[in-house]
Design an enzyme around this catalytic site. Structure first.
Site, short mmCIF file in Angstrom:
data_model
loop_
_atom_site.label_atom_id
_atom_site.label_comp_id
_atom_site.label_asym_id
_atom_site.label_seq_id
_atom_site.Cartn_x
_atom_site.Cartn_y
_atom_site.Cartn_z
N THR A 47 2.70 -8.60 -11.47
CA THR A 47 2.13 -7.25 -11.58
C THR A 47 2.84 -6.27 -10.65
O THR A 47 3.35 -5.24 -11.09
CB THR A 47 0.62 -7.29 -11.23
OG1 THR A 47 -0.01 -8.25 -12.09
CG2 THR A 47 -0.02 -5.94 -11.43
N VAL B 293 16.37 9.62 -0.98
CA VAL B 293 17.11 8.66 -0.15
C VAL B 293 18.44 9.27 0.29
O VAL B 293 18.92 9.00 1.40
CB VAL B 293 17.35 7.35 -0.94
CG1 VAL B 293 18.36 6.46 -0.24
CG2 VAL B 293 16.04 6.60 -1.14
N LYS C 163 0.06 -9.56 2.25
CA LYS C 163 -0.76 -9.46 3.47
C LYS C 163 -0.91 -10.78 4.21
O LYS C 163 -1.01 -10.81 5.43
CB LYS C 163 -2.13 -8.87 3.15
CG LYS C 163 -2.95 -9.73 2.22
CD LYS C 163 -4.00 -8.94 1.48
CE LYS C 163 -4.47 -9.67 0.25
NZ LYS C 163 -3.62 -9.51 -0.92
N GLU D 160 4.01 -1.55 4.09
CA GLU D 160 3.02 -0.52 3.75
C GLU D 160 2.02 -1.02 2.70
O GLU D 160 0.83 -0.70 2.77
CB GLU D 160 3.73 0.74 3.24
CG GLU D 160 2.82 1.89 2.85
CD GLU D 160 1.99 2.41 4.02
OE1 GLU D 160 2.57 2.99 4.94
OE2 GLU D 160 0.75 2.21 4.01
N VAL E 230 -1.71 -3.38 3.08
CA VAL E 230 -3.07 -2.89 3.34
C VAL E 230 -3.29 -1.60 2.55
O VAL E 230 -2.46 -0.69 2.58
CB VAL E 230 -3.29 -2.57 4.84
CG1 VAL E 230 -4.70 -2.06 5.08
CG2 VAL E 230 -3.01 -3.79 5.70
N GLY F 260 -3.27 -0.92 -0.66
CA GLY F 260 -2.51 -0.66 -1.89
C GLY F 260 -1.60 0.54 -1.74
O GLY F 260 -0.71 0.57 -0.90
N ILE G 51 -2.30 3.53 -0.67
CA ILE G 51 -2.67 4.50 0.37
C ILE G 51 -1.69 4.44 1.52
O ILE G 51 -1.48 3.37 2.09
CB ILE G 51 -4.08 4.21 0.92
CG1 ILE G 51 -5.10 4.11 -0.20
CG2 ILE G 51 -4.49 5.26 1.95
CD1 ILE G 51 -6.46 3.57 0.24
N GLY H 165 -10.66 -8.15 -15.28
CA GLY H 165 -9.43 -8.38 -14.51
C GLY H 165 -9.48 -7.80 -13.12
O GLY H 165 -8.48 -7.78 -12.40
N LYS I 280 -6.39 -7.97 6.26
CA LYS I 280 -6.01 -6.55 6.34
C LYS I 280 -6.49 -5.90 7.63
O LYS I 280 -5.76 -5.13 8.26
CB LYS I 280 -6.54 -5.81 5.11
CG LYS I 280 -5.81 -6.23 3.83
CD LYS I 280 -6.49 -5.68 2.58
CE LYS I 280 -5.70 -6.03 1.32
NZ LYS I 280 -6.48 -5.71 0.10
#
Lengths: 401, 401
Positions: A11, A31, A100, A124, A127, A129, A131, A182, A200
């Protein structure tokens, strides 16, 4: 040209490819170079897929290719990703991960190795997702002594609790539906027992203090004991039940815990519903700041992984200083931590309750006549346990913030 | 040793000194060097104050001192700070500012100059006070096409609107109290007319698009026409009235506006009350993320300035890539922007209203019998203006999100 390899085409891994392909021009501009996915590692074949011709099954092909400078991992598990990370860093490549478990267990060591090799270990997506929270703590809240972190860190349990609150359904019914949709795994233990939130909050506590908080030291309670009746009381009281990962510095002592907590509508996390996550960080200068968004999901999580890829690409040849040493932070005994408690007790009268807990207001649901609820004053876990032991008929207790 | 000069010893400037002094050890650890305040520029004397012996009245002393590598400005105004920034950058010093007027007017030029001189022009505190939002947009949401930004960007107006909602008071009464409490200036125009929010949404729009959005091109409405009667309707409808700075990309067109907006309780900014700020950013991959915290105040704002000092200190000898070019972004004509509208009209019946606006539900407050309210379908500003012109008795209209 910055060559990237993606480990795992599930996923999140396929999301990473999708984000980079969809926003290619914009990402290259930010970049200041062209980002190209050179390899995807997966044991499966994906005939007809965009990655068909860049799939490899052997990690050594990637780690031995001097053209690859950034490896993004979205595999899960610990041992193999840990080996991959160490080899990547030793080979002078940056490693970005959404894993994690890996960060909670080996983060400080990998951060140190990355520093020694002048590359980066970034996480990043581990923890919250999509955010932005790891980078804001590490790069924005730098002037502050972070004295408290409170987070709704697991989307599955927040979904379950939100539905229980809205629909009055019981835990098993909502869990079943979450599984069918799901939102929950067939084996939901890691989510519903709080293990995911525990890792987390361990990562956030480590970032907050700059030392290593071992997730195994954190008292962790899940949501499996929360019932539809608890929500009847919560609704009556205008409270919401959330699974919180908490870190708090009190008089120089450090506490961490995962547990269900009741909050009222003035709390900034009160309206974080369904699969959303929210993280409240309290600094001694900035006060409360809160970060909110999608705590899981393919594209949000992939966006966070790609933000690490962008940062690693901008920082080639330079280590980004992440202060999380391998020196262990000793957490204080959680029995000294203070909370108020909501308590449900069977066949007990006000006098019996007050002889132990002092003055309380008795809450009566009306529809259930052999039990009452009440809210204690602020007391330590230890004092509460002692008081509770004087009753043999406590149905449940939930902490209140 | 990193020598810093602070320009202006008012609320924010003295906060900068306090943050650095209070968290000195921690800040030095995060920078990896010792941060020292060498000068404070202010025309006033502060006998007995901690900065007594480092006060200077002549900016040239600072800009000509080769030991100073970072200048933090918290003065307000435009012309003098603009000169200070240009001189600082030309002298190889980084410039960190909380001055939104300066950033909204000269940001792209100063960013470009900083790049050419391999130093940094940073402005985290210019939007959202202590809330990390500039750096998260520039360094965390990098994989995303930012398609919408909605923010409660002004604490004074949010305080006024929150109190009007809770207390049923009228605008003038609450403004007076806000002034007495120091939450509003004696001349409140910049806040209540939306000019402050306008500059802030211009800065966020520029960061979101990487081009220069001129604040003078943004249609700006304040809150001075919002009345206690509007809040009676809002309460009846379960809506909240907020002053929003908005930026939105629709079918390749860019819109920006500042105006009061009604939102319902499912909106993530619904519970941003009092002097708090909240900024919702929508990316095409990450979805909605929200940042919340203290939008003003001495220590929160100073914390954001110091976070820039820390970043500048970590980046000495290296320019941080901020993508905000001096190429102007052409905003689309706001008359094409679509909203629903809440409308109050005097002495008009349902048939007359529906002959112009189509089917609507009439809202009757009960206590006022010569007016009604209704909510339109989604329509452009232009179409609404045309429809509205057919009535000579529209009392007010407020957009709805």
């Amino acid at each position: 040209m910055i060559n990237v390899a993606v480990l795992g085409y599930g996923t999140v891994g396929s999301g990473v490819v999708e984000v980079i392909n969809t926003n290619n021009e914009l990402i290259n501009k930010r970049v200041g170079d062209t980002v190209k996915i050179k390899y995807v590692l997966d044991l499966r074949d994906f005939p007809g897929d965009v990655v068909e011709n860049i799939l490899v099954k052997d990690y050594d092909v990637i780690v031995n290719d001097p053209e690859v400078s950034i490896i993004a991992e979205a595999m899960g598990g610990i041992d193999f990703p840990y080996e991959c990370a160490k080899k990547a860093i030793a080979a002078g490549k940056s490693y970005c991960t959404s894993n994690k478990e890996l960060v909670a267990k080996h983060g400080p060591e990998l951060i140190k190795l990355a520093k020694e090799n002048n590359v980066n270990f970034l996480f990043e997506a581990s923890v919250g997702g999509g955010i932005p929270v790891i980078r804001p703590i590490n790069e924005s809240l730098t002037p502050d002594d972070i004295v408290e972190v409170v987070g709704i860190l697991n989307g599955t349990t927040n979904y379950i609790l939100s539905k229980m609150a809205k629909e009055g359904s019981d835990f098993d019914t909502v869990l079943k539906r979450a599984q069918d949709l799901g939102y929950a795994e067939r084996n939901p233990e890691a989510d519903v027992e709080g293990y995911d939130a525990c890792r987390k909050i361990a990562i956030l506590s480590s970032l907050a203090t700059g030392k290593y908080v071992n997730f195994e030291d954190i008292k962790t309670e899940g949501i499996t004991k929360i019932t539809d009746v608890d929500f009847k009381y919560a609704n009556l009281l205008g409270l919401s039940v959330k699974l919180f990962g908490r870190f708090k510095k009190v008089d120089g002592k450090y506490f961490a815990m995962v547990s269900p907590v009741m909050i009222d509508k003035t709390h900034p996390l009160y309206s974080v519903e369904d699969v959303k996550n929210g993280i409240l960080v309290r600094g001694n200068m900035v006060g409360d700041v809160m970060f909110y968004g999608s705590g899981a999901g393919k594209l949000p999580t992939a966006s966070a992984v790609v933000s690490d890829i962008v940062e690693a690409a901008r920082a080639i040849g330079r280590n980004i200083n992440i202060i999380m040493s391998d020196e262990k932070l000793e957490l204080s005994d959680i029995s000294e931590f203070e909370s108020r408690f909501f308590v449900r007790v069977k066949n007990a009268d006000k006098d019996a309750i007050e002889s132990v807990f002092g003055d309380v207001e008795i809450i009566n649901l009306g529809e259930i006549d052999d039990e009452v609820g009440f809210i204690t004053r602020s007391m330590t876990e230890k004092a509460f346990a002692e008081a509770e032991s004087k009753f043999d008929n406590v149905i449940t207790r939930i902490r209140i913030m």
